[in-house]
Design an enzyme around this catalytic site. Sequence first.
Site, PDB file in Angstrom:
ATOM      1  N   ASP A  62      19.250 -23.877  22.193  1.00  0.00           N
ATOM      2  CA  ASP A  62      20.031 -22.976  23.028  1.00  0.00           C
ATOM      3  C   ASP A  62      19.564 -21.531  22.913  1.00  0.00           C
ATOM      4  O   ASP A  62      20.018 -20.675  23.670  1.00  0.00           O
ATOM      5  CB  ASP A  62      21.519 -23.074  22.659  1.00  0.00           C
ATOM      6  CG  ASP A  62      22.410 -23.161  23.877  1.00  0.00           C
ATOM      7  OD1 ASP A  62      21.927 -23.604  24.930  1.00  0.00           O
ATOM      8  OD2 ASP A  62      23.592 -22.781  23.775  1.00  0.00           O
ATOM      9  N   ASP A 109      34.970 -30.285  19.941  1.00  0.00           N
ATOM     10  CA  ASP A 109      34.850 -31.674  19.515  1.00  0.00           C
ATOM     11  C   ASP A 109      36.204 -32.382  19.509  1.00  0.00           C
ATOM     12  O   ASP A 109      36.337 -33.495  20.025  1.00  0.00           O
ATOM     13  CB  ASP A 109      34.188 -31.743  18.125  1.00  0.00           C
ATOM     14  CG  ASP A 109      34.735 -30.704  17.170  1.00  0.00           C
ATOM     15  OD1 ASP A 109      35.751 -30.062  17.495  1.00  0.00           O
ATOM     16  OD2 ASP A 109      34.158 -30.527  16.082  1.00  0.00           O
TER      17      ASP A 109
END
Length: 1143
Positions: free
Chosen positions: A418, A846
């Site tokens: 990223d 998550d």
Amino acid sequence: MASRSFKQSRSNLSSSTDASELQQLRPPLPPTVNYGRRTSSGRLVNYSRDDLDSELSNTEYANYTVSIPQTPDNQPMADPTISQRVEEQYVSNSLFTGGFNSVTRAHLMDKVIDSETSHPQMAGAKGSSCAVPGCDGNVMSDGRGTDLLPCECDFKICRDCYIDAVKSGGALCPGCKEPYKNTELDETTAEKPLPLAASSGGMSKMERRLSLMKSTKSVLMRSQTAEFDHSRWLFETKGTYGYGNAIWPKEGSPSDGDGNNGDGHEPQELLSKPWRPLTRKLKIPAAILSPYRLLIFIRMIVLVLFLAWRVKHKNEDAVWLWGMSVVCEIWFAFSWLLDQMPKLCPVNRATDLDVLKEKFETPSINNPTGRSDLPGIDVFVSTADPEKEPPLVTANTILSILASDYPVEKLSCYVSDDGGALLTFEAMAEAASFAHIWVPFCRKHNIEPRNPDTYFNLKRDPYKNKVRPDFVKDRRRVKREYDEFKVRVNGLPESIRRRSDAYHAREEIKALKLQRQNPADEPFEIVKIAKATWMADGTHWPGTWNHPSSEHSKGDHAGIIQVMLKPPSEEPLYGVTDESMLLDVTEVDIRLPLLVYVSREKRPGYEHNKKAGAMNGLVRASAIMSNGPFILNLDCDHYIYNSQAMREGMCFMMDRGGDRICYVQFPQRFEGIDPSDRYANNNTVFFDVNMRALDGLQGPVYVGTGCLFRRMALYGFEPPRAKDRAPSVWDCCFSRRKKLAAEENRALRMGDESDDEEMPLATFPKKFGNSRFLIDSIPVAEYQGRPLADHPAVKNGRPPGALTIGRELLDATTVAEAINTISCWYEDKTEWGERVGWIYGSVTEDVVTGYRMHNRGWRSIYCVTKRDAFRGTAPINLTDRLHQVLRWATGSVEIFFSRNNALLASPKMKILQRIAYLNVGIYPFTSIFLIVYCFLPALSLFSGQFIVQSLNVTFLTYLLTITITLCLLAVLEIKWSGIALEDWWRNEQFWLIGGTSAHLAAVLQGLLKVVAGIEISFTLTSKSAGDENDDEFADLYIVKWTSLMIPPILIMMINLIAIAVGFSRTIYSTIPQWSKLIGGVFFSFWVLAHLYPFAKGLMGRRGRTPTIVFVWSGLLAITISLLWVAIKPPSDTDQIGGSFQFP
């Protein structure tokens, strides 16, 4: 460096699906069967049934292949031509870039890294050059990297020159001037013929993909539905499915044409093999579980009676002290209930890998060659900053994945960078190059673990259980290669800097010469050229530069995809005897899994959603390039410690009822933790107690790494047979709220055998975006992820042998479409991040992602393996640990104030699972009451009062009963979970440390975000690469100042001062009140005992603590003490020292 551009595939898709597209999803008519054999030249010769019957006695035709055309269950690919292989080599040697308002380009790279690459799958692998004058093309090579030469004179020629010679040169070899004996392109690539060569009939690439899932009925059910019964056909005819030679049933068998048609008969091989499950549930012994549940209910009753008694019996002397304590105790009882109720049904599970191998990788009637019938797995590894996440750590994780024990052709690895850093890119290329040595070494000697750094630093005997005589020699050579690999990776930053400086100086000189050549009267100005970062082949890096510039910074760069290792061949590729090879790998499969580097496009003005956005980009790109029906998510510092971990998880997915499992969560295990685990970094109680207990309900929560996902669950679909759920009392009581929340909880439905509905393809573009490749891959992933239909109880299964075909070769169009899906604009006006993929809007994406899946009716599984599946690193420094807990708690507060609150869950979520998720969002708020309660002993000692009027027998009985039941519950939890008592106590200690520091800050941050809209930011947790020369636990003794330390320090100092004041008051008092002193001192010591690890951490290695810690703590303690004296000065009878007066 050559480049090739592609048009953007941002096609406008209609909202309605064509009838022809829907027709593709319906099962085709029963196929006709053609028989044939391959000649020595590779041609396929067809035979009629009569011809075959007459020639069976002829030994020349005793062995022949069965060529089956397209059937619902078996869709062979045509032989790959030279052009397809050349295209795949072009893809693997090209760096694809593109994005918003830019053309997608494929940059053909001469080399990826400075060091030489040798593996034929490796990007930038050198091939022989074409010998035709004036041609700079490369000769086509096979899976070993050996040149494929069409002429016996071995004249090296590329594909384009070969085609020209055949078409316009009279089919004469440019070298020997002799005519080519074989002018068919297909035959030049066939060292040995593929077992199946059914004609594709002009089918498109996606049609061949869709043909894999056209069968939507169980094989065992087709005879009852009047559809084509493949199993019966196998035994009623003298043919067979699958690859390889035909299997002839013995004469006189039930299917030899005696008119019985095989009804009621099964082959003897199947009758002798009972069906065996892949997993089994190991129940906790009743001798442990029954007393455990009984104690929970006893403690609940005692808590209710105790709180009722406390409310009725006020302390009239200190109503304020009594009121605060009662409110805190009621909240603690409620919090304990939320934490304890989901623990009523703990379970353990076990897998059977032998059964998995027998069902999916053993030769059988449906799979004569024994090719792997396991579904594909795409492994995602995420990294963002090479400074905080060292590339060497990520490279070791990649190597452990490439060497894992899973079918090579079914495994793909995607690395998400990223940060778009060239350092990470070249480190991954170095890892791919070193895998050529490391992976065969692991397979040859069965190495565990397969992370080279961990393996070579093992403290146990590396030669234990090793019997091959060449192991010592191989290990020594691989260790030397790994040391050189580490040096190269560690030297990459300096190498990139020197290379970039050299190219930059060259560019400045060129610009200066060009400026001097242009005649001008004006004086020369200093030439200013942006300082770019250069790749090994002498071109600009399209990602983030070391000196950020426009379109080359962390938040502004193009999307990048590089195939580091191209897809492996279908058949095993064994090494050859070669002096240049370091190891003897003649009996070892040297193929490597597909490895892809991905860096999504980032542009200013677009929300990139951190890790969740990066994961969604990988989901889309992988769906187009490999489309594994299962996805394994790993952090860059979590490597595969058990090479069979993926097989363990696949046991649950492929077992009966596995199609309703959304993910298999593995426990997190950590390395580098101090032996005493001072700050409970292992989270043993959470992973071995709470998660096992949730496994007995609807499943464990998703914890961000070490999780095997079903791709369809990530796509936002409901589980199969969603309508089978019977209405419950919950539905009746909350039907109105259900209707109000229907829009939020809605999900896509998958058509299955119990339902006539088909996938709503017409709505897919609005949900998944406008990529036709992505949309077409969804039904394929659904079909390939089904369990085997090898038992009548298996619903929604697929026939055995359906996944034994190889994957398609990569082409440039496919990779260009993948670039399109990782662009910054692709998610606009879609449901990515809202109902599809990883969910956005929370620091703990998550937990929210797992919650959404459970909310749709999916269930998850907790897989605890005998050998740890994965291992990673955790911060052992106190400050880093507190910041980590702060991020988790902040995410929980966000969940509580969002639409993901468990109070708003759908009726598909079980009640105890709902309570568990409610506890996830509520636990940080306990910090408010915990801090107050930690100050109560000090306030009691300062004031001379206690939370009760007097320490009577009733209060002490209740207190003793509550304490004893808590200890007994802890003992029983230790029994059924297998944890140690020390781990339980460390967890209790850090519960108070975190509750008085990070959790309180998380509540304040969450309230600021809800009330004032202030966004929450967090720092990336550093992953240390380690230093062999330093102390292994050096970080444990480093004291870094943070404001989170203030509340615990304040609590410790005030309690210590209060104990001294209490003793002084009692000793010098006219009428000593020892009962109140004992009560206050007992609770103060209870607080200090829990804060002991925190106090020890402040002392550092040699007892040194930053001065700022004592300054702030001392000032605050003195201020609060003086404030208390000013508010309530001591009376004449109770003043300190009797008649003693302060001056």
